[in-house]
Design a protein around this motif. Structure first.
Motif, PDB file in Angstrom:
ATOM      1  N   PRO A  51       8.683   3.290 -23.804  1.00 51.97           N
ATOM      2  CA  PRO A  51       8.588   4.462 -23.158  1.00 51.97           C
ATOM      3  C   PRO A  51       8.003   4.319 -21.731  1.00 51.97           C
ATOM      4  CG  PRO A  51       7.996   4.890 -25.367  1.00 51.97           C
ATOM      5  CD  PRO A  51       8.061   3.439 -25.329  1.00 51.97           C
ATOM      6  N   HIS A  52       8.559   4.619 -20.631  1.00 51.12           N
ATOM      7  CA  HIS A  52       8.048   4.348 -19.288  1.00 51.12           C
ATOM      8  C   HIS A  52       8.581   5.201 -18.235  1.00 51.12           C
ATOM      9  CE1 HIS A  52       7.060   2.011 -15.828  1.00 51.12           C
ATOM     10  NE2 HIS A  52       8.345   1.768 -15.436  1.00 51.12           N
ATOM     11  N   VAL A  53       7.711   5.732 -17.307  1.00 48.79           N
ATOM     12  CA  VAL A  53       7.866   6.527 -16.133  1.00 48.79           C
ATOM     13  C   VAL A  53       7.449   5.480 -14.980  1.00 48.79           C
ATOM     14  CG1 VAL A  53       7.519   8.457 -14.881  1.00 48.79           C
ATOM     15  CG2 VAL A  53       7.764   8.823 -17.226  1.00 48.79           C
ATOM     16  N   GLN A  54       8.689   5.591 -13.735  1.00 52.97           N
ATOM     17  CA  GLN A  54       8.394   4.608 -12.804  1.00 52.97           C
ATOM     18  C   GLN A  54       8.415   5.439 -11.692  1.00 52.97           C
ATOM     19  OE1 GLN A  54      11.082   0.772 -11.232  1.00 52.97           O
ATOM     20  NE2 GLN A  54      10.214   0.728 -13.485  1.00 52.97           N
ATOM     21  N   LEU A  55       7.322   5.284 -10.602  1.00 54.14           N
ATOM     22  CA  LEU A  55       6.876   6.200  -9.855  1.00 54.14           C
ATOM     23  C   LEU A  55       7.525   5.533  -8.322  1.00 54.14           C
ATOM     24  CD1 LEU A  55       3.393   7.038 -10.584  1.00 54.14           C
ATOM     25  CD2 LEU A  55       5.411   7.907 -11.632  1.00 54.14           C
ATOM     26  N   TYR A  56       8.480   6.530  -7.609  1.00 53.18           N
ATOM     27  CA  TYR A  56       8.764   6.052  -6.270  1.00 53.18           C
ATOM     28  C   TYR A  56       8.385   6.810  -5.133  1.00 53.18           C
ATOM     29  CZ  TYR A  56      11.712   2.267  -8.598  1.00 53.18           C
ATOM     30  OH  TYR A  56      12.033   1.294  -9.149  1.00 53.18           O
ATOM     31  N   ASN A  57       7.716   6.218  -4.132  1.00 52.68           N
ATOM     32  CA  ASN A  57       7.533   7.204  -2.960  1.00 52.68           C
ATOM     33  C   ASN A  57       9.024   6.916  -1.943  1.00 52.68           C
ATOM     34  OD1 ASN A  57       5.117   7.504  -3.937  1.00 52.68           O
ATOM     35  ND2 ASN A  57       3.953   5.959  -2.748  1.00 52.68           N
ATOM     36  N   PHE A  58       9.728   6.021  -2.154  1.00 49.46           N
ATOM     37  CA  PHE A  58      10.789   5.825  -1.266  1.00 49.46           C
ATOM     38  C   PHE A  58      11.891   5.992  -2.073  1.00 49.46           C
ATOM     39  CE2 PHE A  58       7.052   3.350   0.332  1.00 49.46           C
ATOM     40  CZ  PHE A  58       7.211   3.748   1.612  1.00 49.46           C
TER      41      PHE A  58
ATOM     42  N   VAL B   8       0.889  -1.401   0.056  1.00 52.82           N
ATOM     43  CA  VAL B   8      -0.010   0.120   0.170  1.00 52.82           C
ATOM     44  C   VAL B   8       0.871   1.292   0.037  1.00 52.82           C
ATOM     45  CG1 VAL B   8      -1.716   1.212   1.227  1.00 52.82           C
ATOM     46  CG2 VAL B   8      -1.801  -1.220   1.023  1.00 52.82           C
ATOM     47  N   ASP B   9       1.920   1.387   0.743  1.00 47.26           N
ATOM     48  CA  ASP B   9       2.880   2.461   0.996  1.00 47.26           C
ATOM     49  C   ASP B   9       3.554   2.655  -0.463  1.00 47.26           C
ATOM     50  OD1 ASP B   9       4.635   0.188   0.957  1.00 47.26           O
ATOM     51  OD2 ASP B   9       5.557   1.002   2.678  1.00 47.26           O
ATOM     52  N   LYS B  10       3.288   1.807  -1.595  1.00 46.79           N
ATOM     53  CA  LYS B  10       4.094   2.290  -2.714  1.00 46.79           C
ATOM     54  C   LYS B  10       3.086   2.736  -3.835  1.00 46.79           C
ATOM     55  CE  LYS B  10       7.946  -1.264  -3.004  1.00 46.79           C
ATOM     56  NZ  LYS B  10       8.517  -2.273  -3.989  1.00 46.79           N
ATOM     57  N   GLN B  11       1.729   2.750  -3.481  1.00 47.70           N
ATOM     58  CA  GLN B  11       0.694   3.280  -4.335  1.00 47.70           C
ATOM     59  C   GLN B  11       0.758   4.661  -4.481  1.00 47.70           C
ATOM     60  OE1 GLN B  11      -3.088   2.019  -2.454  1.00 47.70           O
ATOM     61  NE2 GLN B  11      -2.750  -0.160  -3.223  1.00 47.70           N
ATOM     62  N   TRP B  12       0.333   5.113  -5.670  1.00 48.50           N
ATOM     63  CA  TRP B  12       0.152   6.839  -5.857  1.00 48.50           C
ATOM     64  C   TRP B  12      -1.211   6.919  -5.911  1.00 48.50           C
ATOM     65  CZ3 TRP B  12       0.076   9.482 -11.121  1.00 48.50           C
ATOM     66  CH2 TRP B  12       0.746  10.733 -11.190  1.00 48.50           C
ATOM     67  N   PRO B  13      -1.563   8.230  -5.273  1.00 44.51           N
ATOM     68  CA  PRO B  13      -3.027   8.650  -5.192  1.00 44.51           C
ATOM     69  C   PRO B  13      -3.786   8.583  -6.239  1.00 44.51           C
ATOM     70  CG  PRO B  13      -1.331  10.324  -3.829  1.00 44.51           C
ATOM     71  CD  PRO B  13      -0.635   9.373  -4.886  1.00 44.51           C
ATOM     72  N   ALA B  14      -5.086   8.225  -5.861  1.00 46.67           N
ATOM     73  CA  ALA B  14      -6.061   8.126  -6.902  1.00 46.67           C
ATOM     74  C   ALA B  14      -6.216   9.401  -7.928  1.00 46.67           C
ATOM     75  CB  ALA B  14      -7.280   7.542  -6.272  1.00 46.67           C
TER      76      ALA B  14
END
Length: 337
Positions: free
Chosen positions: A288-295, A204-210
């Motif tokens: 083509p890719h963008v990878q999102l990180y909260n950490f 859950v802590d890797k999710q991006w806000p809706a």
């Protein structure tokens, strides 16, 4: 030369092992490479160039009922299949007790050896039996990317230098089967290019806000893209459906097997997603890719020095503006138009 790769799971770890296989192929073109992997990931490994034989196992399931008759029968069949070939090199790239057991059971050719990690690296699991089983345990710099760790271990075990170019060798199959995956990815919407939004993750802590996904979908629509929402669990499907109801030109994909899902992703114009197995597949496909990180862990698992992929990190989550800027950077000149 027969070589056995032992990398059982998980999805991202399996993808990160593929460049090591391509390195071996370039350094030792006559080598025959087999791979032991959890059955759920076997369809993906079958798409990895240079793998002669995929040996599926189900250790995760077997250990839940180790004394059941079905478990004993399936274990015996797996062991027989594993020992069908004799190997000159068995390389445990997992570093856990379960992978050490598989490496120990594998049959060696005369003079053959087992290789494994000698130490834990940052952010990765490690258990001592992996080095007890090995004839040669190889120490790797602890602060190392997951892809580089496997590449270095194989290179040092087999006596070659790590090539400069990183190649995954993941081969999609487009236009095959009863339902062509590109029709799943694009035909259900329009003639516009389609971008897959990978929102699902086991943490859950890797999710991006809706709200961020909705804002991003608005920008993609204005730029001429349709949106596809893959999912792998019931919870992810419910989230996909909830997002799609609020997004313009969005479709929720059906639940797809891993190989079909790989093909569907390959037919997309690109992927934007959280740190997850599907995002790592997008890198392996060189989309083509963008990878999102909260950490701050992109250094360990994200794409590095790749022109068509970018990582975006920010606590508590990257902004829509930062993700959109990164997406514009990985697009070919002209974008969707």
């Amino acid at each position: 030369m027969n070589i056995l790769i032992v990398k059982l799971s998980s999805l991202g770890d399996v993808v990160h092992t593929m460049p090591a296989v391509q390195d071996i192929r370039r350094a030792l073109p006559q080598a025959q490479i087999d791979w032991v992997v959890e059955r759920g990931f076997a369809p993906l490994v079958q798409r990895c160039a240079g793998v002669r034989r995929v040996i599926p196992c189900e250790l995760r399931r077997w250990r839940k009922a180790p004394f059941a008759a079905t478990t004993r029968a399936e274990w015996a069949a797996f062991r027989s299949e594993l020992q069908r070939e004799a190997y000159d090199a068995v390389i445990d790239l997992q570093g856990l007790t379960k992978s050490a057991l598989v490496a120990w059971l594998a049959r060696l050719a005369p003079g053959g050896q087992r290789y494994a990690l000698a130490n834990r690296t940052e952010g990765s699991g490690y258990e001592a039996p992996t080095r007890w089983v090995a004839h040669r345990a190889i120490r790797i710099e602890p602060h190392v990317h997951a892809v580089q760790r496997s590449r270095e271990l194989c290179a040092r075990a087999l006596g070659y230098s790590v090539p400069q170019q990183e190649i995954f060798g993941l081969q999609p199959h487009l236009g095959e089967g009863e339902i062509a995956p590109e029709k799943i990815a694009i035909g259900m919407l329009s003639a516009r290019p389609c971008v897959a939004l990978v929102h699902g993750t086991s943490r859950v802590d890797k999710q991006w806000p809706a709200t961020h996904w909705l804002a991003l979908a608005q920008r993609l629509d204005a730029a001429g893209y349709d949106v596809a929402l893959p999912h792998g669990t019931n919870e992810e499907q419910q989230r996909s459906e909830a997002l799609a109801r609020q997004m313009p030109h969005a479709v929720v994909w059906p639940r797809l097997a891993l190989d079909a899902l790989t093909d569907a992703l390959a037919s997309c114009a690109g992927v934007i997603g959280v740190d997850s197995g599907l995002s790592h597949i997008a890198v392996a496909l060189d989309l083509p890719h963008v990878q999102l990180y909260n950490f701050d862990t992109a250094w360990r698992t994200g794409p590095v020095d790749r022109a068509r992929q970018r990582c975006v990190y920010a606590p508590p989550a990257p902004t829509v503006e930062a993700v959109w800027s990164a997406w514009r950077q990985v697009q070919p000149a002209g974008g969707a138009a």
